[in-house]
Write a protein that holds these residues in place. Sequence first.
Motif, short mmCIF file in Angstrom:
data_model
loop_
_atom_site.label_atom_id
_atom_site.label_comp_id
_atom_site.label_asym_id
_atom_site.label_seq_id
_atom_site.Cartn_x
_atom_site.Cartn_y
_atom_site.Cartn_z
N ILE A 94 0.81 -1.21 0.00
CA ILE A 94 0.00 0.00 0.00
C ILE A 94 0.84 1.26 0.00
CG2 ILE A 94 -1.63 1.33 1.43
CD1 ILE A 94 -2.91 -1.29 2.25
N VAL A 95 1.99 1.22 0.69
CA VAL A 95 2.81 2.42 0.90
C VAL A 95 3.12 3.18 -0.38
CG1 VAL A 95 5.07 3.26 1.66
CG2 VAL A 95 3.78 1.67 3.09
N PRO A 96 3.74 2.55 -1.40
CA PRO A 96 4.09 3.32 -2.61
C PRO A 96 2.86 3.86 -3.34
CG PRO A 96 4.46 0.99 -2.97
CD PRO A 96 4.19 1.15 -1.51
N LEU A 97 1.76 3.12 -3.32
CA LEU A 97 0.56 3.57 -4.01
C LEU A 97 -0.03 4.80 -3.34
CD1 LEU A 97 -1.16 0.09 -4.61
CD2 LEU A 97 0.23 1.41 -6.21
N LEU A 98 -0.01 4.83 -2.03
CA LEU A 98 -0.52 5.98 -1.29
C LEU A 98 0.40 7.19 -1.49
CD1 LEU A 98 -2.98 6.46 0.60
CD2 LEU A 98 -1.41 6.19 2.50
N VAL A 99 1.71 6.95 -1.47
CA VAL A 99 2.68 8.02 -1.64
C VAL A 99 2.55 8.65 -3.03
CG1 VAL A 99 5.14 8.53 -1.85
CG2 VAL A 99 4.31 7.15 0.05
N LYS A 100 2.36 7.82 -4.06
CA LYS A 100 2.24 8.31 -5.43
C LYS A 100 0.88 8.92 -5.74
CE LYS A 100 3.47 4.39 -7.27
NZ LYS A 100 3.80 3.37 -8.31
#
Length: 351
Positions: A94-100
Motif C-alpha cells: 500500500i505504501v508506494p501507491l498511497l505516496v504516489k
Amino acid sequence: MFKKILSVLAAAALCASMAACGASGTSSAASEPVSGSSVAQADSTAETATEEASSGALRVAGLKGPTTMGLVNLMAGEQGENYEFTMYGAADEIVPLLVKGELDAAAVPANLAATLYQKTSGAVEVACINTLGVLYVVELGNNIQSVEDLKGATILSTGKGTTPEYVLRYVLAQNGIDPDRDVAIEYLSEATEVAARLTAPSTDSQTLVAMLPQPFVTSVVAQSEGGIRVALDMNEEWQKVAGSKLVTGVLMVRKDAVEADPEAFAGFLTGYEASVKTANTDLAGTAALCETYGIVAKAALAEKALPACNIVFETGDEMKADLQNYFQVLYDADPASVGGQLPGDDFYYAG
C-alpha cells in the motif's frame, strides 16, 4: 454512481488470514506496525508523487484482518458503489501507491500512518482509529491470572521490533517486571510456530505462555478443545498502566483527497461509522461478508473472533488523545517506529 471495485482475495489457509492480523512482523494489518524500511523504499517515490488531488471515487485500500472487518458492511452496502475498495496482502504494497497518489485512503497500522506523515512532509493525516488492541496472552493451563504471574515465565511472541514487543515490554515494566531479567521472551516469525510450541511445551520448570493476535487466538483456543485459555487481554492491561487505549489500526488519508471534496469524504466517514456499528451488532451478517470477501477464511471463525477484535470508530479529541499517548510510548522505545519524531497537530483530521 461510480463502479465499485472489490479486489477480493480467495479464501486461503487460515494462517494466511492470521498473518494480516499481526502474525508476522513484516506484513501485519492490525497488531504490528510496519517498520521504517517499507516507507524508506517508497521515499524516493514521494519526490515524484503527483500533486493533483484525487478525482472521482475515493480509492480505499484495506488489509485482511480486523481493520477491514470494520469496513466490510460499507463495502457490501449500497453506498459502497460510490467508492473503489481494494484489498492487499501486506501494508508494504500500500505504501508506494498511497505516496504516489494512486490510493486516497487506507486502513493501516497506526505507526505506519505516523511514519508516512514524516516521510511525505505532512501530506497524509489520520481520520479515525478503527481497531484497538488485538493482542492476548494465552496459556496451556491455568497459572496466569495477572501480569505479575508472568514473572519467571517464558513468553512466546511474534513481532520482534514491532508493536507486540513494545506493548509487552511496556506492560511488563509498568507492573514491576524487568523484561530482560524477570522473564524470557522468545520471538518467532509466525503465529503458527508460536501455537505449535505452546501445545508442545518443554519439560523445563518455567511456565510457557504466548502472546498472540486475534483472530488467531480464537482459532487456537477452539482447536485446543479447552487446553489453551486466554489469560490476559493486553488491551485492558495497557489501559491500566498507560491511561488510554492501545491503538492498533487507523484510517489514513491523503490531505489532497480530502481537500478535493470535503463533503464527500465526510459522507464516507459517516458510512464507515455505520459499518463499524453493524460489525459490532450483526456478528453473523458481518462474519458471512468477511468470508465472502476472503478477509477471514471461515464465517464461523470470524463470528467468534469479532467481539474480541476491538473494532471501533474514534475521531476528534478522543482519537488524538489515544494516538498521542500510544505514539509517545512507541517513540520512547524506538523513535524510528513513528518516523523519528512525533506527528504535529495537523496529522489529526479535524473534519
